[in-house]
Design a protein around this motif. Sequence first.
Motif, PDB file in Angstrom:
ATOM      1  N   VAL B 262       0.835  -1.209   0.000  1.00  0.00           N
ATOM      2  CA  VAL B 262       0.000   0.000   0.000  1.00  0.00           C
ATOM      3  C   VAL B 262       0.868   1.258   0.000  1.00  0.00           C
ATOM      4  CG1 VAL B 262      -1.737   1.311   1.315  1.00  0.00           C
ATOM      5  CG2 VAL B 262      -1.920  -1.176   1.160  1.00  0.00           C
ATOM      6  N   SER B 263       2.076   1.176   0.585  1.00  0.00           N
ATOM      7  CA  SER B 263       2.925   2.367   0.700  1.00  0.00           C
ATOM      8  C   SER B 263       3.461   2.837  -0.652  1.00  0.00           C
ATOM      9  CB  SER B 263       4.077   2.119   1.675  1.00  0.00           C
ATOM     10  OG  SER B 263       5.027   1.248   1.101  1.00  0.00           O
ATOM     11  N   LYS B 264       3.274   1.999  -1.686  1.00  0.00           N
ATOM     12  CA  LYS B 264       3.659   2.446  -3.031  1.00  0.00           C
ATOM     13  C   LYS B 264       2.846   3.664  -3.468  1.00  0.00           C
ATOM     14  CE  LYS B 264       5.292  -2.068  -4.550  1.00  0.00           C
ATOM     15  NZ  LYS B 264       4.813  -3.357  -5.102  1.00  0.00           N
ATOM     16  N   ALA B 265       1.712   3.915  -2.813  1.00  0.00           N
ATOM     17  CA  ALA B 265       0.922   5.123  -3.117  1.00  0.00           C
ATOM     18  C   ALA B 265       1.728   6.387  -2.827  1.00  0.00           C
ATOM     19  CB  ALA B 265      -0.373   5.117  -2.307  1.00  0.00           C
ATOM     20  N   GLY B 266       2.725   6.275  -1.930  1.00  0.00           N
ATOM     21  CA  GLY B 266       3.617   7.415  -1.701  1.00  0.00           C
ATOM     22  C   GLY B 266       3.174   8.331  -0.570  1.00  0.00           C
ATOM     23  N   GLU B 267       3.725   9.556  -0.586  1.00  0.00           N
ATOM     24  CA  GLU B 267       3.552  10.524   0.508  1.00  0.00           C
ATOM     25  C   GLU B 267       2.082  10.854   0.791  1.00  0.00           C
ATOM     26  OE1 GLU B 267       5.755  12.073   2.535  1.00  0.00           O
ATOM     27  OE2 GLU B 267       7.554  11.129   1.690  1.00  0.00           O
ATOM     28  N   ILE B 268       1.236  10.657  -0.208  1.00  0.00           N
ATOM     29  CA  ILE B 268      -0.182  10.990  -0.031  1.00  0.00           C
ATOM     30  C   ILE B 268      -0.803  10.175   1.116  1.00  0.00           C
ATOM     31  CG2 ILE B 268      -1.154   9.314  -1.674  1.00  0.00           C
ATOM     32  CD1 ILE B 268      -2.991  11.683  -2.602  1.00  0.00           C
ATOM     33  N   LEU B 269      -0.288   8.978   1.321  1.00  0.00           N
ATOM     34  CA  LEU B 269      -0.744   8.153   2.448  1.00  0.00           C
ATOM     35  C   LEU B 269      -0.564   8.908   3.760  1.00  0.00           C
ATOM     36  CD1 LEU B 269       0.720   4.559   2.293  1.00  0.00           C
ATOM     37  CD2 LEU B 269      -1.663   5.240   2.144  1.00  0.00           C
ATOM     38  N   ILE B 270       0.641   9.452   3.930  1.00  0.00           N
ATOM     39  CA  ILE B 270       0.981  10.156   5.161  1.00  0.00           C
ATOM     40  C   ILE B 270       0.096  11.393   5.320  1.00  0.00           C
ATOM     41  CG2 ILE B 270       2.842  11.404   6.343  1.00  0.00           C
ATOM     42  CD1 ILE B 270       4.796   9.388   5.002  1.00  0.00           C
ATOM     43  N   ASP B 271      -0.236  12.040   4.193  1.00  0.00           N
ATOM     44  CA  ASP B 271      -1.134  13.207   4.246  1.00  0.00           C
ATOM     45  C   ASP B 271      -2.493  12.836   4.844  1.00  0.00           C
ATOM     46  OD1 ASP B 271       0.890  14.558   2.982  1.00  0.00           O
ATOM     47  OD2 ASP B 271      -0.029  14.448   0.984  1.00  0.00           O
ATOM     48  N   TYR B 272      -2.898  11.596   4.662  1.00  0.00           N
ATOM     49  CA  TYR B 272      -4.188  11.166   5.218  1.00  0.00           C
ATOM     50  C   TYR B 272      -4.067  10.612   6.642  1.00  0.00           C
ATOM     51  CZ  TYR B 272      -6.940  12.128   1.088  1.00  0.00           C
ATOM     52  OH  TYR B 272      -7.600  12.785   0.083  1.00  0.00           O
ATOM     53  N   ILE B 273      -2.904  10.112   6.998  1.00  0.00           N
ATOM     54  CA  ILE B 273      -2.719   9.534   8.341  1.00  0.00           C
ATOM     55  C   ILE B 273      -2.407  10.620   9.370  1.00  0.00           C
ATOM     56  CG2 ILE B 273      -1.306   7.968   9.734  1.00  0.00           C
ATOM     57  CD1 ILE B 273      -0.608   6.513   7.024  1.00  0.00           C
TER      58      ILE B 273
END
Lengths: 315, 315
Positions: B262-273
Motif C-alpha cells: 500500500v505504501s507504493k501510493a507514496g507521501e499521499i498516504l501520510i497526508d491522510y494519516i
Amino acid sequence: MKMKYVFGVDIGGTTVKIGLFDVEGNVLDKWEIPTRTENDGEKILPDVADSIREKMKQMDKDAIAGVGVGAPGPIDAAGVVHRAVNLGWKTFNVKETLEALINLPVRAGNDANVAALGEMWMGGGKGYKDLVVVTLGTGVGGGIIVDGRMISGSTGAAGEIGHIHVDDTETDVCNCGNKGCLEQFASATGITRLANKKLASTDMDSVLRGGEVSAKTVFDAVKARDPLAMEVAEQFGKYLGDALAAVAGVVNPEAFVIGGGVSKAGEILIDYIRPHYEKSVFHGCREAKFALATLGNDAGIYGAAKLVLDAVADR
Amino acid sequence: MKMKYVFGVDIGGTTVKIGLFDVEGNVLDKWEIPTRTENDGEKILPDVADSIREKMKQMDKDAIAGVGVGAPGPIDAAGVVHRAVNLGWKTFNVKETLEALINLPVRAGNDANVAALGEMWMGGGKGYKDLVVVTLGTGVGGGIIVDGRMISGSTGAAGEIGHIHVDDTETDVCNCGNKGCLEQFASATGITRLANKKLASTDMDSVLRGGEVSAKTVFDAVKARDPLAMEVAEQFGKYLGDALAAVAGVVNPEAFVIGGGVSKAGEILIDYIRPHYEKSVFHGCREAKFALATLGNDAGIYGAAKLVLDAVADR
C-alpha cells in the motif's frame, strides 16, 4: 569497594520522598522533604542533594551506588526533563544537574515509568521482565518494562497510556487538551464522572443516588451488587480493557499490574477489565497475567533506586 | 579474526530469501530457495542450512558473524516460534535448531519485527533509534524498535498492531478471529473493503464505480481527486492515525515508517494519516516523523542480518 547502598528519590508536587535501600531492595530509611516549586523549581534538586548529603555523613560514600530520581514530567533516557508543570521545571538535564550537586551517579525518569520499575523489582510485578504497570489515580499513568528495563521513549513520553484516545464522542476536554482520553473514563475522576452521568441519565435506583459519588463509593456499591454501579464498572472495564489490549498489541507483556488509589478496590477491578481485554486482544497476548500493585506510594522510591542500580550494572 | 560477513534469511510461505551482507550493510549476494512446508515444515531449516553451507564453500568461515532469520509467526527473544501456520511450524526453538545444523550463531524473530530492524539499519528509518514500522500489505504488520533494538514481546507477539481493536461495530471477522481489528480497515484488503462498502452505500459518482477496486486504484483515484476515493482515504487515515497515536502513547517513537504494498501510493498516504494522528495523540508525541519504507521486500533479509550482528556485538 563493593556497592551496598542506593538512594531512591520520588519528587512530587508538594513533597519529595527519599529512600535509602540496600542493593537487594530492602528499605533502610525513608523520609520526606517539602517540594519548593517557586522560581521554576530551582531549589528542588539542591534541597534533595542537601538532604542526601546529610544522610551520607553517617555512611561510607564509596559504598553508595548512586541516586535515582522520578519526577512528574516527560524525562528521556539521557535524563532531560521536557517541562514538568507541577514542579515549575522547564527543559534541563536532571541527571547532570544533580550529579554536579552530589558527586554520585544519577539516573532520572518519569515518575510513572519509575514506579513501574519499582513494582517489577519488589512489588506486584516481581518475577516478570515484560510488564506494563497502570496507575489509576487522579489521572491514569503507565510504565512499560521490556526485558527488565524501563522504556523512556524518544521524548520521555513512553507509557502515557492515560492519553490513548478511546472515545470519539466525548465532548469534555481532558487535562492534556485532547478529548476522549482513557484518563477521562478510567481514573478515579473518570469513574466518578461516568457514575454521575449514569445517575443523571436514568431513574435506576442506586445506593449512590444522593450520597457521595467517588471511585471508592462506586466500587463499594459494585461489591454490594448495586446494578447501576455495576453498569458503571462495565463501562470502566470496557474502556480500560480495550486500551490495555491495544498496549499488548505493541509490547506483548507477560503481565499487567494495576496500581493507584482506584486499585484499593481489589481483585474486583480485574474481574471487570479482563473479559474486555480478552475479547479485544490479539490471541497471542491473551494469556497475559493481571495483578495488583503492592508498593503503594513507595513504588517511586523503589523504582528510582532500581533505575540507578541498572545503570551502574551496565557500566 | 575480524567478522566481515553475515547472512540474513527471510522465510516466507512460498520462498525463502537469503542475503549475504558485509557488516556495514551492503548486499554482496542475494538468492531464493523454495519453502517446503510439507510435514510441519521440517525441511525448511535444513534447506536453509544447505543453501548457506553451499555459499560458504567459497568463503572464510571464521569471518562469518552468523545467520539471522525472520519468519511469519510469533518468535520470542530466545528464538522460540509459537506456531507459524503458513510454514506448518508448531512450537520449537528456531535459533537452536538452525545453530545445530549450521554451526554458526543464529538469531530469529518475527518477520515484521525483523523487517522493522532492517528499515532502521539501511532503509526509511535510518538515523532513528526509536522507531515503529507499519507494513500495509495483505494484512497490517508492525515492528517496534526501542533504543536501536527490536522488541519481540513475551510470546513473540510484540508489534502486532494490525490486530489492535479499532471498531466495536464491525461485524466481519478478521483473519485472527476477532472483529474490528485495524487490519480490517488499513490493509490493502481493508482499503478495498472500505471502498466497496462506500460504493454500495451511496450513489456518488466515482472513477472506481464499475472498475477494479483495489488499494492501488483507490489511491490512484485519490490522486485524481475523486471525492468518493478521498472519503475512503479519510476513513483509512482515521483508523490508522488513531491506532498509531495509541502506539505512540506506549513507546513514544521518534518516527513511524510506513511500508508494504500500500505504501507504493507514496507521501499521499501520510497526508491522510498524519492529521488524525496529531489530533488523537498525547502532545508529547506529536512531533514524531512519518516516513516511507525504502527496502521493499528486502527489509526482512536486512533486518535478519542486523539481528545477528546486534547479538554478536552484545557478547
